[in-house]
Design an enzyme around this catalytic site. Structure first.
Site, PDB file in Angstrom:
ATOM      1  N   ASP A  20     -17.666  68.610  14.728  1.00  0.00           N
ATOM      2  CA  ASP A  20     -17.692  69.084  16.108  1.00  0.00           C
ATOM      3  C   ASP A  20     -17.334  70.563  16.115  1.00  0.00           C
ATOM      4  O   ASP A  20     -16.165  70.931  16.032  1.00  0.00           O
ATOM      5  CB  ASP A  20     -16.706  68.305  16.974  1.00  0.00           C
ATOM      6  CG  ASP A  20     -16.889  68.584  18.466  1.00  0.00           C
ATOM      7  OD1 ASP A  20     -17.419  69.662  18.804  1.00  0.00           O
ATOM      8  OD2 ASP A  20     -16.521  67.722  19.275  1.00  0.00           O
TER       9      ASP A  20
ATOM     10  N   ALA B 225     -24.503  57.233  23.160  1.00  0.00           N
ATOM     11  CA  ALA B 225     -24.151  58.410  23.952  1.00  0.00           C
ATOM     12  C   ALA B 225     -25.235  58.712  24.993  1.00  0.00           C
ATOM     13  O   ALA B 225     -25.030  58.542  26.193  1.00  0.00           O
ATOM     14  CB  ALA B 225     -23.937  59.610  23.041  1.00  0.00           C
ATOM     15  N   ARG B 226     -26.417  59.145  24.518  1.00  0.00           N
ATOM     16  CA  ARG B 226     -27.544  59.438  25.408  1.00  0.00           C
ATOM     17  C   ARG B 226     -28.833  59.196  24.630  1.00  0.00           C
ATOM     18  O   ARG B 226     -28.947  59.578  23.460  1.00  0.00           O
ATOM     19  CB  ARG B 226     -27.502  60.876  25.929  1.00  0.00           C
ATOM     20  CG  ARG B 226     -26.538  61.101  27.082  1.00  0.00           C
ATOM     21  CD  ARG B 226     -27.019  60.390  28.344  1.00  0.00           C
ATOM     22  NE  ARG B 226     -26.093  60.527  29.453  1.00  0.00           N
ATOM     23  CZ  ARG B 226     -25.127  59.670  29.754  1.00  0.00           C
ATOM     24  NH1 ARG B 226     -24.938  58.627  28.975  1.00  0.00           N
ATOM     25  NH2 ARG B 226     -24.357  59.843  30.811  1.00  0.00           N
TER      26      ARG B 226
ATOM     27  N   ASP C  69     -27.979  52.079  22.790  1.00  0.00           N
ATOM     28  CA  ASP C  69     -27.642  51.574  24.123  1.00  0.00           C
ATOM     29  C   ASP C  69     -28.729  51.936  25.129  1.00  0.00           C
ATOM     30  O   ASP C  69     -28.508  51.824  26.332  1.00  0.00           O
ATOM     31  CB  ASP C  69     -26.291  52.156  24.567  1.00  0.00           C
ATOM     32  CG  ASP C  69     -25.576  51.274  25.594  1.00  0.00           C
ATOM     33  OD1 ASP C  69     -25.958  50.093  25.735  1.00  0.00           O
ATOM     34  OD2 ASP C  69     -24.643  51.754  26.259  1.00  0.00           O
TER      35      ASP C  69
ATOM     36  N   GLU D  63     -40.713  51.084  22.550  1.00  0.00           N
ATOM     37  CA  GLU D  63     -40.897  51.185  21.104  1.00  0.00           C
ATOM     38  C   GLU D  63     -39.868  50.384  20.316  1.00  0.00           C
ATOM     39  O   GLU D  63     -40.135  49.938  19.197  1.00  0.00           O
ATOM     40  CB  GLU D  63     -40.813  52.650  20.646  1.00  0.00           C
ATOM     41  CG  GLU D  63     -41.805  53.583  21.315  1.00  0.00           C
ATOM     42  CD  GLU D  63     -41.168  54.334  22.466  1.00  0.00           C
ATOM     43  OE1 GLU D  63     -41.207  55.573  22.465  1.00  0.00           O
ATOM     44  OE2 GLU D  63     -40.619  53.671  23.379  1.00  0.00           O
TER      45      GLU D  63
ATOM     46  N   HIS E 128     -27.688  49.719  28.079  1.00  0.00           N
ATOM     47  CA  HIS E 128     -26.754  50.735  28.569  1.00  0.00           C
ATOM     48  C   HIS E 128     -25.425  50.108  29.003  1.00  0.00           C
ATOM     49  O   HIS E 128     -25.006  50.209  30.155  1.00  0.00           O
ATOM     50  CB  HIS E 128     -27.369  51.535  29.727  1.00  0.00           C
ATOM     51  CG  HIS E 128     -26.725  52.893  29.903  1.00  0.00           C
ATOM     52  ND1 HIS E 128     -27.055  53.743  30.927  1.00  0.00           N
ATOM     53  CD2 HIS E 128     -25.776  53.537  29.183  1.00  0.00           C
ATOM     54  CE1 HIS E 128     -26.349  54.847  30.833  1.00  0.00           C
ATOM     55  NE2 HIS E 128     -25.565  54.743  29.769  1.00  0.00           N
TER      56      HIS E 128
ATOM     57  N   ALA F 203     -20.222  51.846  29.314  1.00  0.00           N
ATOM     58  CA  ALA F 203     -19.067  51.875  30.210  1.00  0.00           C
ATOM     59  C   ALA F 203     -19.024  50.657  31.119  1.00  0.00           C
ATOM     60  O   ALA F 203     -18.345  50.677  32.149  1.00  0.00           O
ATOM     61  CB  ALA F 203     -19.105  53.146  31.052  1.00  0.00           C
TER      62      ALA F 203
END
Length: 392
Positions: A167, A230-231, A255, A260, A272, A275
């Site tokens: 990071d 995450a995304r 998630d 595909e 998803h 959370a």
């Protein structure tokens, strides 16, 4: 009374933190002061000119038109860390189920229905096809060491994994949260080349979109496991599908469902769920409500994705006015504010100013009540986006 429009079902535990005598909350409101949202798409919404802030009960803000709202001086908040534990737990679940084929094993056992007393023996004979490695001693690469990534890294250390983190923007606070057994990779390539498992915990931006692609996949070990909760846009779907077919990637846990991925044996796809726990929903709602109250009642900004952090511990001056002014970050504008206030014979009791990129924000405490004419004069200054008074 402040009006808060809710675009999704927001946790009642969070909404309870709005004082009933001072706030009205509803899904349909005329001229709201702020909007509280979870997943609703706001990109095509026409917002009332009364809207001063938008709070996202969650970390990601892809469903909010940030640039458009910034131009209007509307502050956008998110709730980083509020759902961190929920996402961490799903990431750990992904590690386990990507190693041990428990889903396939469970489905296979169902095929034994009707075999009666032979089932235990058949199960023992068939279990060898579902062997999977232990996590202990394996190398986990954690991309992004924010609130979620740090929790995942620390938990993996406790599982006996060798953890490598990357990071380049890690804060000092984040560094303090990390277990000292987490090793730091100097470059992304260094992490990719050493990891048996890779989990992604960074926001989706122009710089990170397609982070996992043909080029980065080539730098990974053969048979690597990739986890993305995450995304969705962080992974190039076409590139990773080819890597899955070739065996370069052993398994993808994502998630983010798409056509595909459905039906691919070596892809585990969730709808998803990151959370999706009652605790996370409560935590996100409570944090979003707290952010809106601090902003609406005191002018303070924390956890904004488009405005600088700008706070004051001083109370709104009794009998006076707190001016909350957002404007473009240009030189000489503070002098223009003081000139307008001086011409109105108003004394400045305190001032806080912060900037973030091309946006700046001021909290100016003034002795006495600022009148409409002075407010119009401040709003009329070139590059000023919004002027909001809070009267003491």
């Amino acid at each position: 009374m402040y009006k808060i429009q809710t675009l999704n079902k927001i946790s009642a535990i969070g909404l309870e933190d709005f004082p009933r005598d001072d706030y009205e909350t509803a899904s349909s409101l005329n001229n709201p002061d702020a909007i509280l949202v979870r997943s609703a798409d706001m990109h095509k919404m026409e917002l009332s000119g009364t809207v001063k802030a938008v709070a996202r009960a969650g970390a990601g803000v892809n469903n909010i038109p940030i640039d458009e709202l910034s131009k209007k001086g509307i502050v956008v908040f998110n709730t980083p860390g509020a759902n961190a534990n929920a996402v961490k737990e799903l990431a750990l679940a992904a590690l386990f189920i990507s190693s041990r084929p428990v889903f396939r094993a469970s489905e296979w056992v169902k095929t034994l229905a009707g075999q009666g007393e032979q089932i235990p023996e058949l199960a023992e004979k068939g279990k060898s096809q579902f062997v999977g490695p232990e996590l202990k001693g394996k190398k986990l690469g954690v991309i992004g060491l924010g609130a979620i990534g740090a929790l995942v890294a620390n938990a993996a250390v406790q599982l006996g994994m060798e953890v490598i983190g990357y990071d380049p923007f890690m804060s000092i606070a984040a560094a303090w949260r990390l277990d000292n057994h987490v090793k730091h990779a100097e470059t992304l390539d260094a992490l990719l080349s050493k990891s048996d498992y890779i989990t992604i915990h960074v926001p989706q931006t122009e710089d990170t979109k397609g982070l996992i692609n043909e080029k980065t996949l080539k730098n990974m070990k053969d048979g690597v496991v990739i986890i993305n909760i995450a995304r969705g846009g962080l992974v190039n779907n076409g590139d990773i599908l080819r890597a899955l077919d070739s065996g370069k990637v052993k398994c993808l846990v994502t998630d983010f469902a798409c056509e595909e991925f459905i039906g691919k044996e070596n892809v585990i796809c969730f709808p998803h769920l990151g959370a999706s726990t009652p605790e996370a929903e409560d935590n996100c709602a409570k944090m979003a409500v707290a952010e809106l109250r601090e902003f609406l009642e005191k002018g303070n900004i924390t956890n904004s994705v488009n405005f600088p952090k700008c706070t004051t511990e001083n109370p709104v001056p009794k009998g006076g006015t707190r001016l909350c002014i957002s404007h473009k970050n240009v030189s000489g504008i503070i002098a223009k504010f003081t000139t307008v206030l001086g011409n109105a014979n108003l004394n400045i009791a305190g001032m806080t100013n912060q900037n973030r990129g091309d946006i700046a924000y001021n909290i100016i405490d003034v002795d006495g009540r600022v009148g409409e004419e002075t407010l119009r004069a401040l709003a009329g200054i070139e590059t000023v986006m919004k002027v909001r008074p809070i009267f003491g």
